[in-house]
Design an enzyme around this catalytic site. Structure first.
Site, PDB file in Angstrom:
ATOM      1  CD  GLU A  50      -1.671  -2.253   2.303  1.00  0.00           C
ATOM      2  OE1 GLU A  50      -0.390  -2.810   1.642  1.00  0.00           O
ATOM      3  OE2 GLU A  50      -2.504  -3.200   1.678  1.00  0.00           O
ATOM      4  CG  PHE A 112      -9.193  -9.415  12.314  1.00  0.00           C
ATOM      5  CD1 PHE A 112      -8.279 -10.030  12.909  1.00  0.00           C
ATOM      6  CD2 PHE A 112      -9.824  -9.750  10.751  1.00  0.00           C
ATOM      7  CE1 PHE A 112      -7.261 -10.123  11.778  1.00  0.00           C
ATOM      8  CE2 PHE A 112      -9.063 -10.177  10.236  1.00  0.00           C
ATOM      9  CZ  PHE A 112      -7.756 -10.351  10.469  1.00  0.00           C
ATOM     10  CD  GLN A 113      -6.811  -7.474   8.668  1.00  0.00           C
ATOM     11  OE1 GLN A 113      -8.576  -6.811   7.603  1.00  0.00           O
ATOM     12  NE2 GLN A 113      -5.651  -7.829   8.247  1.00  0.00           N
ATOM     13  CE  LYS A 162     -17.050  -5.925   4.628  1.00  0.00           C
ATOM     14  NZ  LYS A 162     -16.320  -6.770   5.245  1.00  0.00           N
ATOM     15  CG  MET A 475      23.317  11.608   1.256  1.00  0.00           C
ATOM     16  SD  MET A 475      24.165  11.510   1.054  1.00  0.00           S
ATOM     17  CE  MET A 475      23.693  12.263  -0.615  1.00  0.00           C
TER      18      MET A 475
HETATM   19  C1  TPP Z   1      12.094   5.717   4.595  1.00  0.00           C
HETATM   20  C2  TPP Z   1      14.042   5.705   4.646  1.00  0.00           C
HETATM   21  N1  TPP Z   1      14.708   5.193   5.439  1.00  0.00           N
HETATM   22  C3  TPP Z   1      16.164   5.290   5.591  1.00  0.00           C
HETATM   23  C4  TPP Z   1      16.461   6.732   4.983  1.00  0.00           C
HETATM   24  C5  TPP Z   1      18.227   7.282   4.962  1.00  0.00           C
HETATM   25  N2  TPP Z   1      18.623   7.390   3.893  1.00  0.00           N
HETATM   26  C6  TPP Z   1      18.945   9.278   3.789  1.00  0.00           C
HETATM   27  S1  TPP Z   1      19.552   8.195   2.022  1.00  0.00           S
HETATM   28  C7  TPP Z   1      20.428   6.444   2.195  1.00  0.00           C
HETATM   29  C8  TPP Z   1      20.549   5.828   1.202  1.00  0.00           C
HETATM   30  C9  TPP Z   1      19.764   5.866   0.456  1.00  0.00           C
HETATM   31  O1  TPP Z   1      20.857   4.732  -0.369  1.00  0.00           O
HETATM   32  P1  TPP Z   1      20.333   4.134  -2.826  1.00  0.00           P
HETATM   33  O2  TPP Z   1      19.049   4.492  -2.386  1.00  0.00           O
HETATM   34  O3  TPP Z   1      21.094   3.093  -2.267  1.00  0.00           O
HETATM   35  O4  TPP Z   1      21.473   6.229  -3.217  1.00  0.00           O
HETATM   36  P2  TPP Z   1      22.638   6.184  -2.912  1.00  0.00           P
HETATM   37  O5  TPP Z   1      23.048   7.003  -1.753  1.00  0.00           O
HETATM   38  O6  TPP Z   1      24.084   5.085  -2.272  1.00  0.00           O
HETATM   39  O7  TPP Z   1      23.138   7.006  -4.131  1.00  0.00           O
HETATM   40  C10 TPP Z   1      19.156   6.290   3.614  1.00  0.00           C
HETATM   41  C11 TPP Z   1      19.038   5.083   4.083  1.00  0.00           C
HETATM   42  C12 TPP Z   1      15.136   7.347   4.233  1.00  0.00           C
HETATM   43  N3  TPP Z   1      15.894   8.617   3.585  1.00  0.00           N
HETATM   44  N4  TPP Z   1      14.564   6.911   4.008  1.00  0.00           N
END
Ligand code: TPP
Length: 562
Positions: A50, A112-113, A162, A475
């Site tokens: 979702e 439930f749910q 519902k 990052m």
């Molecule tokens: C849902 C979520 N969890 C954690 C983060 C923290 N976060 C920011 S950038 C990143 C790494 C992103 O990795 P990737 O998609 O492989 O991109 P890259 O930086 O390697 O280009 C994380 C874990 C986030 N922004 N969103």
């Protein structure tokens, strides 16, 4: 007046709002609504989670400027869409989320749910409805769409028990309605616009800062006219990227944590800023105090709550920013206030821009991020729509993928939601099937919603995933290298999965590109393809995104590549 069940009334009301597609996943508590899809002209697009339904609706909404609609059942279905709702709220995207709820008599009894989705969603929606009788549904839908798309757009939740879906009532579908206390449109105050013009004309180093609101209100032509009439350079926030053509001589690109060096430099030297449709996020302006200390700020925004929230302003113009800019253009033309020649400031701006274009150090390898993104720009038609995930690839896109046609670049800039870009691209493609749609992705982000490949293939929605694969949460790895003495914890993604095989296993196309030639061919093949395509581009896991403004510092403290 017609008698029908609540679920039928929902569909009729949505058809009246012009809804043609919705994204969702069924369950016990929304089955009466699902049954109605068999009797209406609304296409249901099935998702595998979702959260993706909400991101698809978000992508649809940002591109079409009409609320995208997502459906989820009660309990876990409803909680799964919360991230998508919060993401839409943070980026002012119009959305309608329709959830099923346990029957009225069961609410509050741990059925439930059952989840208190209204309570959970309240801080991240523009408004939430829970009709308790079927007869309320037509008006709730009418109001919901109105609230979602007017003023500052945002997500609206409609949670329907519902039994309310199942019961019959005489339905009235209203054209007119009143919402007490909601006045989304304010006419811009002409006196304030006049004052803004005076301030801009008397400034020596004016700059325009265009935010996401400029894109939301489609104020592209007005912005360009003002910049050209007054010869003012334009920077954008990251969310405003694409509000102004980035190949225009007055464009400096995005400012902020991962802004262009020339944009950040010029912002720190400017004496007056015309800020359009922006909330002055910390990511854009760095420390708030440092920013406002130096500058006269003219702030235009549709949302009065934004005025003075993060920055003290000298002049505020409240109203739809396109309307405000239109008045400004009219006044400027009447005054024949026009600058035709480069001022000292503009000359300096152009020199600074040329300097950084030449001196910004880029990755020396063939498959450096800048080269990869510039290749994408070179091959993609200008009208293509691009979404991004969250991470280094997102910031490289900010730096090196120039948006030429305004309003064709979208990212999760507010909440920063990994996994947003791919489903959002699917929603964008549903809204604009006539143009190529590309998600610029990282492997970590793509992993979060990659199961949307099933939706893209089964529903014939051919989007392109442009995967900058550094096998790491890049990052975070960059922050660990920079701020945590290279202690790399929880970032290595390993070499799995094989994204080409993964794509193929879903019936999509997978292409690996390891050289510029292969990349060129891969993009062209993907553009011609009528199935979704994942282009897997292995890159150096150690490449940093620079320049970089560290959190808690000012734009003047930008870290540059050595
Ligand atoms: C849902 C979520 N969890 C954690 C983060 C923290 N976060 C920011 S950038 C990143 C790494 C992103 O990795 P990737 O998609 O492989 O991109 P890259 O930086 O390697 O280009 C994380 C874990 C986030 N922004 N969103």
């Amino acid at each position: 007046m017609e008698t029908m069940i609540g679920a039928r009334a929902l569909m009729v009301a949505m058809e009246k709002e012009g809804v043609k597609e919705v994204f969702g996943l069924p369950g016990g508590a929304n089955l009466p609504m699902y049954d109605e899809f068999a009797r209406c002209d609304i296409r249901h697009i099935l998702v595998r989670h979702e959260q993706s339904a909400a991101h698809m609706a978000d992508g649809f909404g940002r591109v079409s400027r009409k609320p995208g609609v997502c459906f989820a059942t009660s309990g876990p279905g409803a909680t799964n869409i919360l991230t998508g709702i919060a993401t839409a709220q943070a980026d002012s995207s119009p959305m309608i989320a329709v959830t099923g709820q346990v029957p009225v008599a069961m609410i509050g009894r741990d059925a439930f749910q059952e989840s208190d989705i209204i309570g959970m969603a309240n801080p991240v929606v523009k408004y939430a409805f829970q009709p308790r009788t079927p007869g309320e549904i037509p008006e709730v839908v009418r109001k919901g769409f109105y609230i979602a798309e007017t003023g500052r757009p945002g997500p609206v939740l409609i949670d329907i028990p519902k039994d309310v879906q199942q019961k019959e009532a005489s339905m009235v579908f209203p054209d007119e309605f009143k919402i007490r206390g909601y006045h989304p449109w304010t006419d811009p105050d002409i006196v304030h616009v006049e004052r803004a013009i005076e301030m801009l004309l008397s400034a020596e180093k004016p700059i325009i800062l265009a935010g996401g609101g400029t894109i939301i209100s489609s104020a592209f032509a007005e912005l360009q006219t003002i910049a050209e009439l007054l010869m003012i350079p334009v920077v954008t926030t990251f969310k405003g990227k694409g509000a102004f053509p980035e190949n225009h001589p007055l464009s400096l690109g995005p400012i902020g944590m991962h802004g262009h060096a020339e944009a950040n430099k010029m912002m720190t030297e400017a004496d007056c800023v015309l800020a359009i449709g922006t909330r002055f996020s910390d990511r854009s302006v760095g420390t708030f105090e440092a920013f406002e200390k130096r500058l006269k700020i003219i702030h235009m925004d549709v949302d009065p709550a934004e005025i003075g929230k993060n920055q003290t302003t000298s002049v505020a113009v409240v109203g739809d920013v396109r309307a405000s800019l239109r008045i400004m253009v009219k006044m400027l033309l009447q005054k024949t206030a026009k600058r035709t020649q480069d001022t000292v400031w503009i000359k300096h701006v152009k020199e600074t821009k040329a300097y950084w274009k030449e001196h910004l150090k880029l990755h020396p390898g063939e498959m450096g991020a800048a080269k990869i993104l510039r290749k994408l720009r070179e091959v993609l038609p200008h009208e293509s729509i691009v979404t991004t995930e969250v991470g280094q690839h997102q910031m490289w896109a900010s730096l090196f993928y120039d948006v030429i046609q305004p309003g064709t670049f979208f990212s999760s800039t507010g909440l920063g939601t990994m996994g947003w870009g791919f489903p959002a691209a699917i929603g964008a493609k549903v809204a604009r099937p006539d143009v190529p749609v590309v998600d610029i992705a990282g492997d970590g982000s793509f992993s979060m919603t990659e199961n949307s490949l099933a939706t893209a293939v089964l529903e014939d929605i051919p989007v392109i995933v442009f995967l900058l694969n550094n096998f790491t949460l890049g990052m975070v790895a960059q922050w660990q290298r920079t701020f945590y003495d290279r202690r790399m914890i929880g970032v290595d993604q390993g070499k799995c999965p094989d994204y080409v095989k993964l794509a193929e296993s879903y019936g999509a196309q997978g292409i690996r590109a390891q050289s510029m030639d292969e990349l060129d061919k891969a993009i062209k093949t993907a553009l011609k393809s009528d199935v979704a395509t994942v282009i897997d581009i292995p890159i150096d896991p150690e490449e940093d995104v620079l320049p970089f403004v560290a959190p808690g510092t000012s734009l003047a403290d930008m870290i540059l590549p050595s």
